[in-house]
Design a protein around this motif. Structure first.
Motif, PDB file in Angstrom:
ATOM      1  N   ALA A  78     -23.908 -10.662 -22.373  1.00 26.05           N
ATOM      2  CA  ALA A  78     -25.291 -10.894 -22.782  1.00 26.05           C
ATOM      3  C   ALA A  78     -25.444 -10.803 -24.299  1.00 26.05           C
ATOM      4  N   LYS A  79     -26.085 -11.801 -24.879  1.00 24.03           N
ATOM      5  CA  LYS A  79     -26.237 -11.843 -26.331  1.00 24.03           C
ATOM      6  C   LYS A  79     -27.618 -11.343 -26.781  1.00 24.03           C
ATOM      7  N   LYS A  80     -28.680 -11.839 -26.132  1.00 23.45           N
ATOM      8  CA  LYS A  80     -30.039 -11.462 -26.552  1.00 23.45           C
ATOM      9  C   LYS A  80     -30.724 -10.517 -25.576  1.00 23.45           C
ATOM     10  N   SER A  81     -30.505 -10.733 -24.268  1.00 21.53           N
ATOM     11  CA  SER A  81     -31.150  -9.839 -23.310  1.00 21.53           C
ATOM     12  C   SER A  81     -30.328  -9.729 -22.039  1.00 21.53           C
ATOM     13  N   LEU A  82     -30.461  -8.574 -21.373  1.00 17.24           N
ATOM     14  CA  LEU A  82     -29.766  -8.304 -20.116  1.00 17.24           C
ATOM     15  C   LEU A  82     -30.751  -7.644 -19.160  1.00 17.24           C
ATOM     16  N   VAL A  83     -30.849  -8.194 -17.949  1.00 12.18           N
ATOM     17  CA  VAL A  83     -31.654  -7.574 -16.900  1.00 12.18           C
ATOM     18  C   VAL A  83     -30.746  -7.325 -15.703  1.00 12.18           C
ATOM     19  N   ILE A  84     -30.622  -6.061 -15.306  1.00  6.93           N
ATOM     20  CA  ILE A  84     -29.857  -5.705 -14.111  1.00  6.93           C
ATOM     21  C   ILE A  84     -30.853  -5.477 -12.982  1.00  6.93           C
ATOM     22  N   VAL A  85     -30.570  -6.115 -11.836  1.00  6.71           N
ATOM     23  CA  VAL A  85     -31.493  -6.049 -10.697  1.00  6.71           C
ATOM     24  C   VAL A  85     -30.750  -5.484  -9.500  1.00  6.71           C
ATOM     25  N   GLY A  86     -31.250  -4.379  -8.938  1.00  7.70           N
ATOM     26  CA  GLY A  86     -30.598  -3.878  -7.741  1.00  7.70           C
ATOM     27  C   GLY A  86     -30.632  -2.371  -7.614  1.00  7.70           C
ATOM     28  N   GLU A  87     -29.529  -1.811  -7.115  1.00  6.03           N
ATOM     29  CA  GLU A  87     -29.481  -0.415  -6.705  1.00  6.03           C
ATOM     30  C   GLU A  87     -28.807   0.469  -7.760  1.00  6.03           C
ATOM     31  N   LYS A  88     -29.501   1.518  -8.154  1.00  4.84           N
ATOM     32  CA  LYS A  88     -28.971   2.450  -9.151  1.00  4.84           C
ATOM     33  C   LYS A  88     -27.656   3.077  -8.668  1.00  4.84           C
ATOM     34  N   THR A  89     -27.608   3.453  -7.386  1.00  5.71           N
ATOM     35  CA  THR A  89     -26.397   4.101  -6.859  1.00  5.71           C
ATOM     36  C   THR A  89     -25.198   3.160  -6.910  1.00  5.71           C
ATOM     37  N   ALA A  90     -25.423   1.869  -6.677  1.00  2.00           N
ATOM     38  CA  ALA A  90     -24.333   0.891  -6.745  1.00  2.00           C
ATOM     39  C   ALA A  90     -23.814   0.765  -8.173  1.00  2.00           C
ATOM     40  N   PHE A  91     -24.738   0.794  -9.147  1.00  3.84           N
ATOM     41  CA  PHE A  91     -24.343   0.704 -10.559  1.00  3.84           C
ATOM     42  C   PHE A  91     -23.518   1.927 -10.958  1.00  3.84           C
ATOM     43  N   LEU A  92     -23.960   3.101 -10.573  1.00  2.00           N
ATOM     44  CA  LEU A  92     -23.220   4.328 -10.884  1.00  2.00           C
ATOM     45  C   LEU A  92     -21.847   4.321 -10.213  1.00  2.00           C
ATOM     46  N   MET A  93     -21.786   3.818  -8.982  1.00  2.00           N
ATOM     47  CA  MET A  93     -20.514   3.712  -8.266  1.00  2.00           C
ATOM     48  C   MET A  93     -19.539   2.836  -9.039  1.00  2.00           C
ATOM     49  N   ASP A 150     -33.908  -5.338 -25.558  1.00  2.00           N
ATOM     50  CA  ASP A 150     -32.980  -6.362 -25.054  1.00  2.00           C
ATOM     51  C   ASP A 150     -32.465  -6.053 -23.651  1.00  2.00           C
ATOM     52  N   TYR A 151     -33.079  -5.069 -22.954  1.00  2.00           N
ATOM     53  CA  TYR A 151     -32.473  -4.611 -21.692  1.00  2.00           C
ATOM     54  C   TYR A 151     -33.524  -4.061 -20.739  1.00  2.00           C
ATOM     55  N   ASN A 152     -33.289  -4.320 -19.442  1.00  2.00           N
ATOM     56  CA  ASN A 152     -34.156  -3.739 -18.420  1.00  2.00           C
ATOM     57  C   ASN A 152     -33.353  -3.568 -17.135  1.00  2.00           C
ATOM     58  N   PHE A 153     -33.538  -2.444 -16.434  1.00  2.00           N
ATOM     59  CA  PHE A 153     -32.940  -2.218 -15.119  1.00  2.00           C
ATOM     60  C   PHE A 153     -34.090  -2.200 -14.114  1.00  2.00           C
ATOM     61  N   ILE A 154     -34.118  -3.202 -13.235  1.00  2.00           N
ATOM     62  CA  ILE A 154     -35.172  -3.275 -12.218  1.00  2.00           C
ATOM     63  C   ILE A 154     -34.583  -2.786 -10.912  1.00  2.00           C
ATOM     64  N   GLU A 155     -35.017  -1.603 -10.505  1.00  2.00           N
ATOM     65  CA  GLU A 155     -34.437  -0.974  -9.319  1.00  2.00           C
ATOM     66  C   GLU A 155     -35.148  -1.482  -8.066  1.00  2.00           C
ATOM     67  N   VAL A 156     -34.402  -2.201  -7.212  1.00  2.00           N
ATOM     68  CA  VAL A 156     -34.940  -2.714  -5.944  1.00  2.00           C
ATOM     69  C   VAL A 156     -33.862  -2.572  -4.868  1.00  2.00           C
ATOM     70  N   PRO A 157     -34.255  -2.516  -3.587  1.00  2.00           N
ATOM     71  CA  PRO A 157     -33.238  -2.478  -2.528  1.00  2.00           C
ATOM     72  C   PRO A 157     -32.488  -3.798  -2.434  1.00  2.00           C
ATOM     73  N   SER A 158     -31.324  -3.755  -1.799  1.00  2.00           N
ATOM     74  CA  SER A 158     -30.474  -4.943  -1.691  1.00  2.00           C
ATOM     75  C   SER A 158     -31.220  -6.125  -1.093  1.00  2.00           C
ATOM     76  N   SER A 159     -32.063  -5.860  -0.104  1.00  2.00           N
ATOM     77  CA  SER A 159     -32.778  -6.946   0.587  1.00  2.00           C
ATOM     78  C   SER A 159     -33.780  -7.658  -0.316  1.00  2.00           C
ATOM     79  N   SER A 160     -34.136  -7.062  -1.444  1.00  2.00           N
ATOM     80  CA  SER A 160     -35.137  -7.659  -2.342  1.00  2.00           C
ATOM     81  C   SER A 160     -34.523  -8.277  -3.594  1.00  2.00           C
TER      82      SER A 160
END
Length: 730
Positions: free
Chosen positions: A693-708, A518-528
């Motif tokens: 999120a009830k069924k699925s969550l996709v986070i898109v972006g920067e790992k460092t921003a999420f940790l911050m 039900d989850y995915n973290f897609i790590e991409v730079p801010s510009s993408s």
């Protein structure tokens, strides 16, 4: 330098430094190139302090062409034209109060009859026939309209001279009646319940100056309200009031004068001082009223539960559910105690518990279907949360505003301490979203002899309005409280609920970068980020997902990956233009049929509330009696009509803020995360987004921003004293 003269028609953009972009209706010009624009609107840009659509401006500049935004009138300097008596008379004559009189006719009347025009017309209708091209029909219409408003027209003219518009003047007279003139002369800040304070303050300065004791006091009180509205505090320190007064109103006082003002306001009963805290009187009273009402409810005897275990076992078999120990405790406490609190994060079974409580309560008291509806009230702060509550219990549920019969024009509640509702069991969901003002109103509108069940998540974002109700009630330790800690897996590889728990506990496992059912973290730079979100949405469309299955949640409106830009991209993706779909433009935003939109304000008359999501079903022109563009929006079967000028109430909803998502659940959530959002990267915000999120969550972006964000507790403290107040009264 050449100039254009006229009025600001609308605001497109303005920043705190005074830079302004808007539309401007030209009435007069010395520039030959601009003569063709007289009585038309043009786009203007330049620096202007506190632009006001009611005032006439003289703008000095030139008409230029911007590469991106096209032709604009760029002004380098401006002046405000002071209104004269004849200006006020013309505006009054052309207002909706006077039938049959347009601007040209009004000018002719004033040119012919002068500043005494209104008195001359009322004395004798024949004076109107001195005006060139006046017809008998028009004269009768103007004369009859004037007589109908003869007791008000002088006051409207006077209010207009001060700087109020005719529509504002009419509203003031309707509200304050004979006191209008007294307040105007003695303290026009008495009008602040109807007129924006900043505008009122500008009018006061223009007429009475900026250094009076009255203004300083009123601005001090308003400063405290601003602090409550922006930070959520119920009380304030001397230092923050002083700084707020300086920052909001540019009022800088010597310490002695400042302390004297505070003491005077305390003596005049506008403020309450307790130790080193200062409260607005209404905030202090609300907390104490809440405490008194809760203690009165909680002091009544507990309910006697007979054969609870047997009844619960029978219910489990009937609905094929098995409750764990803490859920059993929550249900038992709710049915037994006068006040009970249930708090838990996603996946802990709050909805299942509410369903059990309503079913068992009906069985305990042998309620018929009609008696169940008249005995049990299910409430939530938003329309979507109420809908979720109704779906889970198969009982009617509504917003608190609707339950209390809120009147948006007067901001009063029809259900109150003098006209109470008579339900026996009240369940309120999403209590973390409820502010002090609304909770106080709810308690005043219900009887003492009830059972009150408050359900929420103490770790959610706090209410938009002032206060910290749910957390303060838990902190008081005076009421039955059941925290739900056990998480129910949706599958052996599900992760959303666990991620929310890890965020709450500041203890992320390495799993947050791994893919789950039900989850995915897609790590991409801010510009993408935006292009990646677009690709995910395209793949979702190919899989058969529709836009109502999918919700993008982002922290901010502005910026490259902000909601405004995301909505432009996603509108083209999910609802591109076509000949079959009609469109309308509101400032620089295009709305078209089938667009997904978000309601921004409560409108109980139409049963639509802040946070509700709907779809534009039709854009058409109707005669009302003049031609008006009507936009019909479908909110889950509730069709609401908007005129074009009402579109400030909505925004596109392909992407919405995490704040606006509170009280809602979405099947599939996409959440961009970038260091560009740094101002809004904090723990509770990210937790709230994840838990939608009830069924699925996709986070898109920067790992460092999420940790911050996970490690930032910026929003932790609000200055409230409800818990302390409860403990003192107990």
């Amino acid at each position: 330098m050449n100039y254009i003269k006229g009025k600001i028609h609308s605001t497109i953009y303005q920043n705190p430094n005074g830079y302004f972009v808007g539309t401007f209706k030209i009435k007069e010009t010395t520039d030959e190139d601009m003569e063709s624009f007289i009585n038309k609107t043009v786009t203007i840009t330049g620096n202007i302090l506190q632009p006001n659509e009611e005032e006439t401006y003289i703008l000095m500049g030139e008409y230029t062409r911007h590469e991106r935004y096209g032709f604009q009138y760029k002004f380098l300097n401006y002046e405000k034209e002071k209104p004269t008596s004849t200006d006020a008379i013309i505006e009054f004559l052309t207002s909706p109060l006077i039938k049959g009189c347009g601007e040209k006719t009004a000018k002719k009347i004033v040119d012919t009859l002068g500043e005494n025009a209104l008195d001359l017309i009322k004395e004798n209708i024949s004076n109107l026939f001195l005006v060139p091209e006046m017809t008998e029909k028009r004269a009768n219409s103007i004369y009859e309209s004037l007589l109908a408003h003869s007791s008000q027209d002088d006051l409207i003219i006077e209010l207009k001279k001060y700087g109020f518009s005719v529509s504002e003047a009419t509203r003031l007279i309707n509200k304050f009646k004979d006191n209008t003139k007294i307040f105007l002369q003695e303290n026009l800040y008495r009008f602040k319940t109807l007129i924006d304070f900043k505008k009122l303050d500008n009018i006061y300065i223009a007429n009475f100056g900026d250094d009076t004791n009255l203004r300083k006091k009123e601005c001090l009180l308003e400063t405290m309200k601003i602090i409550s509205d922006t930070i959520g505090d119920i009380y304030y320190s001397e230092e923050e009031i002083y700084e707020g007064l300086k920052n909001n109103f540019k009022i800088i006082l010597l310490e002695e004068e400042f302390i004297n003002l505070l003491n005077e306001l305390v003596n005049e009963n506008y403020l309450v001082k307790y130790e080193d805290r200062f409260y607005l009187k209404e905030n202090y009273k609300m907390e104490h009223d809440i405490a008194n009402n809760l203690i009165n409810i909680n002091s009544l005897p507990k309910k006697d539960l007979k054969n609870f275990s047997g009844s619960l076992k029978a219910l489990e078999e009937a609905i094929n559910v098995s409750y764990n120990h803490e859920q059993e405790e929550a249900i038992k406490n709710a049915l037994e105690n006068r006040i009970s609190i249930i708090s838990g994060g996603p996946g802990t079974g709050k909805t299942t518990i509410i369903n059990a409580i309503t079913r068992l309560y009906g069985q305990m008291y042998k309620l018929s279907p009609i008696e169940t509806i008249t005995s049990i009230a299910l409430l939530a702060p938003t329309g979507r949360a109420a809908k979720k509550l109704a779906e889970s219990t198969h009982l009617p549920a509504m917003t608190i505003h609707r339950y209390l019969k809120w009147n948006k024009d007067t901001n009063d509640f029809g259900i109150n301490e003098y006209n109470k509702n008579n339900h026996k069991l009240i369940i309120v969901d999403e209590v973390s979203m409820i502010d002090t003002y609304l909770f106080d109103a709810l308690l005043k509108g219900i009887n003492t002899n009830i059972q009150l069940i408050l359900v929420g998540d103490t770790f959610q974002l706090p209410s938009v309005g002032a206060g910290l109700i749910l957390n303060d009630l838990v902190a008081s330790n005076l009421f039955s409280y059941t925290p739900l800690l056990h998480i129910y897996r949706q599958s052996s590889n599900s992760y959303i609920a666990y991620l929310a728990k890890e965020i709450k506990e500041h203890d992320l496992s390495e799993n947050f970068l791994e893919k789950h059912d039900d989850y995915n973290f897609i790590e991409v730079p801010s510009s993408s980020i935006t292009s990646t979100l677009k690709d995910i949405c395209l793949k979702s469309i190919e899989k058969g997902l529709k836009i109502d299955d999918l919700q993008i949640l982002a922290p901010m409106y502005k910026g490259e990956n902000g909601i405004d830009n995301l909505n432009l991209t996603l509108q083209e993706l999910f609802n591109p233009p076509s000949k079959e779909k009609k469109e309308t433009k509101y400032f620089d935003i295009t709305y078209r049929e089938n667009d997904k939109v978000l309601q921004l304000v409560n409108n109980p008359d139409c049963n639509v509330f802040n946070g509700d999501i709907g779809y534009i079903k039709k854009i058409e022109t109707k005669l009302l009696p003049k031609k008006k563009e009507i936009i019909t929006i479908d909110f889950d079967g509730n069709y609401v009509e908007y005129q074009k000028e009402d579109l400030y109430m909505i925004k596109h909803a392909y992407a919405i803020t995490i704040h606006k998502s509170q009280g809602s659940e979405f099947a599939h959530v996409l959440m961009p995360i970038s260091k560009n959002y740094y101002k809004m990267l904090y723990n509770k915000l990210i937790y709230t987004g994840v838990s939608r999120a009830k069924k699925s969550l996709v986070i898109v972006g920067e790992k460092t921003a999420f940790l911050m964000a996970v490690n930032n507790d910026y929003s932790k403290n609000r200055k409230t004293s409800l818990a302390e107040c409860l403990m003192h009264k107990f």
